[in-house]
Structures are given as structure tokens and as C-alpha cells.
Design a protein around this motif. Structure first.
Motif, PDB file in Angstrom:
ATOM      1  N   VAL A  24       0.828  -1.214   0.000  1.00 58.20           N
ATOM      2  CA  VAL A  24       0.000   0.000   0.000  1.00 58.20           C
ATOM      3  C   VAL A  24       0.859   1.259   0.000  1.00 58.20           C
ATOM      4  O   VAL A  24       1.973   1.266   0.533  1.00 58.20           O
ATOM      5  CB  VAL A  24      -0.924   0.125   1.239  1.00 58.20           C
ATOM      6  CG1 VAL A  24      -2.159  -0.721   1.111  1.00 58.20           C
ATOM      7  CG2 VAL A  24      -0.187  -0.129   2.524  1.00 58.20           C
ATOM      8  N   ASN A  25       0.306   2.304  -0.593  1.00 56.37           N
ATOM      9  CA  ASN A  25       0.820   3.664  -0.419  1.00 56.37           C
ATOM     10  C   ASN A  25      -0.296   4.420   0.292  1.00 56.37           C
ATOM     11  O   ASN A  25      -1.438   4.402  -0.176  1.00 56.37           O
ATOM     12  CB  ASN A  25       1.052   4.354  -1.765  1.00 56.37           C
ATOM     13  CG  ASN A  25       2.261   3.800  -2.465  1.00 56.37           C
ATOM     14  OD1 ASN A  25       2.370   2.602  -2.638  1.00 56.37           O
ATOM     15  ND2 ASN A  25       3.155   4.675  -2.875  1.00 56.37           N
ATOM     16  N   ILE A  26       0.049   5.038   1.406  1.00 60.89           N
ATOM     17  CA  ILE A  26      -0.973   5.765   2.165  1.00 60.89           C
ATOM     18  C   ILE A  26      -0.638   7.250   2.105  1.00 60.89           C
ATOM     19  O   ILE A  26       0.514   7.645   2.321  1.00 60.89           O
ATOM     20  CB  ILE A  26      -1.032   5.241   3.617  1.00 60.89           C
ATOM     21  CG1 ILE A  26      -1.407   3.750   3.577  1.00 60.89           C
ATOM     22  CG2 ILE A  26      -2.029   6.046   4.446  1.00 60.89           C
ATOM     23  CD1 ILE A  26      -1.455   3.059   4.902  1.00 60.89           C
ATOM     24  N   SER A  27      -1.632   8.050   1.766  1.00 58.45           N
ATOM     25  CA  SER A  27      -1.377   9.478   1.583  1.00 58.45           C
ATOM     26  C   SER A  27      -1.484  10.198   2.917  1.00 58.45           C
ATOM     27  O   SER A  27      -2.496  10.066   3.614  1.00 58.45           O
ATOM     28  CB  SER A  27      -2.369  10.058   0.581  1.00 58.45           C
ATOM     29  OG  SER A  27      -2.274   9.316  -0.607  1.00 58.45           O
ATOM     30  N   LEU A  28      -0.450  10.918   3.260  1.00 55.05           N
ATOM     31  CA  LEU A  28      -0.436  11.662   4.527  1.00 55.05           C
ATOM     32  C   LEU A  28       0.486  12.861   4.334  1.00 55.05           C
ATOM     33  O   LEU A  28       1.694  12.698   4.185  1.00 55.05           O
ATOM     34  CB  LEU A  28       0.081  10.750   5.656  1.00 55.05           C
ATOM     35  CG  LEU A  28       0.176  11.391   7.035  1.00 55.05           C
ATOM     36  CD1 LEU A  28      -1.208  11.800   7.542  1.00 55.05           C
ATOM     37  CD2 LEU A  28       0.816  10.428   8.028  1.00 55.05           C
ATOM     38  N   ASP A  29      -0.090  14.044   4.315  1.00 56.38           N
ATOM     39  CA  ASP A  29       0.675  15.243   3.966  1.00 56.38           C
ATOM     40  C   ASP A  29       1.236  15.961   5.191  1.00 56.38           C
ATOM     41  O   ASP A  29       2.088  16.834   5.063  1.00 56.38           O
ATOM     42  CB  ASP A  29      -0.215  16.226   3.194  1.00 56.38           C
ATOM     43  CG  ASP A  29      -0.912  15.559   2.023  1.00 56.38           C
ATOM     44  OD1 ASP A  29      -0.240  14.814   1.299  1.00 56.38           O
ATOM     45  OD2 ASP A  29      -2.129  15.772   1.851  1.00 56.38           O
TER      46      ASP A  29
ATOM     47  N   VAL B  34       5.481  -0.277   3.830  1.00 56.28           N
ATOM     48  CA  VAL B  34       4.401   0.712   3.847  1.00 56.28           C
ATOM     49  C   VAL B  34       4.986   2.035   3.351  1.00 56.28           C
ATOM     50  O   VAL B  34       5.956   2.546   3.915  1.00 56.28           O
ATOM     51  CB  VAL B  34       3.829   0.879   5.273  1.00 56.28           C
ATOM     52  CG1 VAL B  34       2.824   2.018   5.315  1.00 56.28           C
ATOM     53  CG2 VAL B  34       3.190  -0.421   5.738  1.00 56.28           C
ATOM     54  N   LYS B  35       4.396   2.528   2.271  1.00 58.20           N
ATOM     55  CA  LYS B  35       4.892   3.799   1.728  1.00 58.20           C
ATOM     56  C   LYS B  35       3.906   4.908   2.053  1.00 58.20           C
ATOM     57  O   LYS B  35       2.695   4.675   2.084  1.00 58.20           O
ATOM     58  CB  LYS B  35       5.068   3.684   0.216  1.00 58.20           C
ATOM     59  CG  LYS B  35       6.164   2.714  -0.164  1.00 58.20           C
ATOM     60  CD  LYS B  35       6.491   2.784  -1.629  1.00 58.20           C
ATOM     61  CE  LYS B  35       7.579   1.771  -1.966  1.00 58.20           C
ATOM     62  NZ  LYS B  35       7.810   1.630  -3.394  1.00 58.20           N
TER      63      LYS B  35
END
Ligand code: SAM
Ligand code: SF4
Length: 343
Positions: A131-136, A170-171
């Protein structure tokens, strides 16, 4: 940037997805829904968008059939995205179906992580690999300002669940926005390093539904590098380790952990692009920035054979432009926003 060879003739009868500049698509991005439970300011307006009607979207059977045709054409990695892919109720079944294809492709997902805590184990069991999880940002107030939803805690739980389920590495994907989170990029890196997540920054692209992107306001890869270098020592990994991957990667403080920067706008990597895209309503797109697409839903529902679908996909990919052309005088932002194309 890679130099592209001269255009050539389209080969007939090949089971692959070449374009006229010698690139071959092997990485399929599938948008499984255009809906989302966040409202990231760089992606969509506060009120959301006119979502696709259910009958406009491909059913699971239709989607799996098209993905199977792509796999028959040499696609070896399928990434599920959206909108927010976790909002598609049948997502686990879809992953099971993709994992049963021959040859089995690698299966990845890009998600905002909200709700992943509940689903990570089931998705991993069904065959999801990564998975790539978006977190800014890791600041709760800034998160709420940026996504217009107070869900940072859910994303954090989603990240933990992904690691526990073995969806590794985990990216984390982060977009930096001027005046909002650009002064805290090093905090995000530090947070990710502590938890063993692999962080990649992405330059903000002109793909927002509001068409508000402004190049002058964009935080460039150079700026991100500079800001990270105020706290960390970054050593570039050799180009040969990059392949068709969009991120330029750096060892952080001598490694082994790394950080990536995806300079889609300031240092385009179109010459090495191996991506192709399927939207939730059954359109094939050869590029995020393309102003055209090929409809597969009509032919699918009209009784087309797999070979006919394959021919339509090959035709679309053959027409892929040499580069995205952002900054060129004739550049026209696609009408379809990122949330509907699939990022
Ligand atoms: N909702 C999921 C998510 O946010 O991860 C998947 C879809 S989202 C469109 C995929 C990725 O695109 C996210 O990492 C998001 O940050 C990124 N993205 C969205 N709009 C963007 C923009 N205008 N420029 C650069 N990246 C963008
Ligand atoms: Fe939703 Fe992803 Fe767009 Fe944010 S970037 S609004 S999470 S689709």
C-alpha cells in the motif's frame, strides 16, 4: 530526462502495450471509484464532485474482465486507486479476483488510509501486496485544514494496521503546499523514519477539479530537498536503481532508510513511463494528463470479444504522447480531475 527514439510503426499481433516512442506499459492503475471521504484542497472542492452513477461504473465482473485483458497484454502490476478505493464495497472481492489471474500480477493500492484499520487484514489475505498511504502532515490541525476532515487518527491507525498485515514496505505519499505544510516536511520525514514507513513527496500537479493549480505556488522538488537538508543529510541513490519508478530516492543520514521525491512537474520522467490507466467508468487513458480516452464500457456491454477489447487498449496506448507538456504554451489541463482518473 530519457531521450525518446523516433516514432515507429505500430506492430500488429503483439501481446504487449507499446507506444510509438518505444515505451511499453506494464503498470496498470485502476480507479475503482471516483468517490472520496476526504476533500484534500489540492484535489477537489469542499462540496465534493458530481459522483458517477452506479450504472455508469464498471461492475466487478466487467472490471476483472478488463484487468484480465490488460494482464494478457503484459501488465504485471495492478494498482487500485480512486477516489478512495476503500469506499468500493466489493474491494476485497476485486483483489481476490485479480490475485486469481494468470500470470498473477503484483497488486498494490493507493489509499488515504481512512478505514484501512478494519480492512488491511482482509485485503492482505485476499492478495494485496503493498500500500501507499497518503499523509501530507502529522499535525492534526493542519491535516483538518488540508483534507477538510478531522481524520488524522484514523489514518495513523490505518498505517499501523497495514504494517501489521504485512502490506510492506508501507509507503507514505505527501504533497507539500505553500503556506500550509511546506515548513513541516522534515517533521513528516522524521515521523515516518521513526515508524519505518517509506516517505515520498509528490509535486503538486495541475489535476485539481477546481483548476486552481498555480506553477508559481508549487513547492518544487528542489525546495523539498533544501528543506529536508536543513535537518537530514540526503545522498542520492544511483539512477540505475530507479528504473521506471517516478521517485528520485535518497539515503537519509547514510541509510538504510530512504526518502523519495517525485518531481512530476519540474523534472518529468515521461521518457521512462510504463503506466496505463482504467477509470471506474471504463475508459482507458494513456497518461494522467491526456485529453483523450478510449471507451471500453460501451464495447464491453455491447458484446465485444477479449481480442476486440485488447485492440482498443493497444490503440489507445500507441497514441501516448511523448510528454505531459505542463508548461508548454498549448498545455490544457484535462477535464477529468485526478480523483476520477485515479492517481
Ligand atoms: N484517495 C486516495 C489517496 O489519496 O491516496 C487515492 C487517490 S489520490 C487521487 C492518489 C494520490 O494522488 C494521493 O497520494 C494524492 O495525494 C495525490 N494527489 C491528488 N491530487 C494531486 C495533485 N493535484 N497533485 C499531486 N498529487 C495529487
Ligand atoms: Fe480523496 Fe485522495 Fe483526492 Fe484526498 S487526494 S480528496 S483522499 S481522492
Amino acid at each position: 530526462m530519457t531521450t525518446l527514439p523516433m516514432p515507429r510503426m505500430r506492430p500488429v499481433g503483439e501481446r504487449s502495450l507499446p507506444d510509438q516512442f518505444g515505451r511499453v506499459a506494464r503498470d496498470l492503475r485502476v480507479s475503482v471509484t471516483d468517490r472520496c471521504n476526504l476533500r484534500c484542497t489540492y484535489c477537489m472542492p469542499a462540496e465534493g464532485l458530481p459522483w458517477m452513477a452506479k450504472d455508469e461504473m464498471l461492475s466487478d465482473g466487467e472490471m476483472l474482465r478488463v484487468i484480465g485483458v490488460f494482464v494478457g497484454l503484459g501488465v504485471s502490476q495492478v494498482r487500485l486507486t480512486g477516489g478512495e478505493p476503500l469506499l468500493r464495497r466489493s474491494l476485497v472481492d476485486l483483489v481476490t479476483g485479480i490475485a486469481a489471474l494468470e500470470p498473477r500480477p503484483q497488486i498494490a493500492m493507493t489509499t488515504n488510509g481512512v478505514g484501512l484499520e478494519r480492512l488491511a487484514g482482509q485485503l492482505a489475505d485476499a492478495g494485496l501486496d503493498r500500500v501507499n498511504i497518503s499523509l501530507d502532515t502529522v499535525d492534526s490541525e493542519t491535516f483538518t485544514q488540508l483534507t477538510r476532515r478531522d481524520r488524522l487518527a484514523d489514518v495513523e491507525k490505518g498505517l499501523v494496521a497495514a504494517a501489521e498485515a504485512g502490506l510492506t514496505p508501507v509507503k507514505v505519499n505527501a504533497v507539500a503546499m505553500r503556506g500550509i505544510n511546506d515548513d513541516s516536511v522534515a517533521d513528516v520525514l522524521s515521523w515516518c523514519l521513526d515508524r519505518g514507513y517509506e516517505l515520498r513527496f509528490i509535486e503538486q500537479m495541475p489535476l485539481d477539479a477546481q483548476h486552481a493549480w498555480d506553477r508559481a505556488e508549487m513547492i518544487s522538488a528542489d525546495e523539498i530537498r533544501e528543506r529536508l537538508s536543513e535537518r537530514f543529510t540526503l545522498s542520492p541513490l544511483p539512477d540505475r536503481e530507479r528504473g521506471s519508478a517516478p521517485a528520485e530516492r535518497f539515503l537519509v543520514d547514510g541509510g538504510p532508510q530512504t526518502v523519495g521525491i517525485i518531481a512530476s512537474v519540474s523534472e518529468p520522467f515521461c521518457g521512462a513511463c510504463d503506466r496505463t490507466r482504467l477509470t471506474a467508468d471504463g475508459q482507458v487513458r494513456n497518461c494522467l494528463f491526456s485529453n483523450r480516452e478510449t471507451d471500453l464500457r460501451g464495447p464491453l456491454r455491447g458484446g465485444a470479444t477479449d481480442d476486440e477489447i485488447a485492440g482498443l487498449i493497444q490503440g489507445e496506448m500507441w497514441r501516448k504522447a511523448k510528454g505531459h507538456g505542463i508548461g508548454d504554451p498549448g498545455f490544457h489541463q484535462p477535464d477529468r480531475p485526478m480523483s476520477s482518473i485515479g492517481g
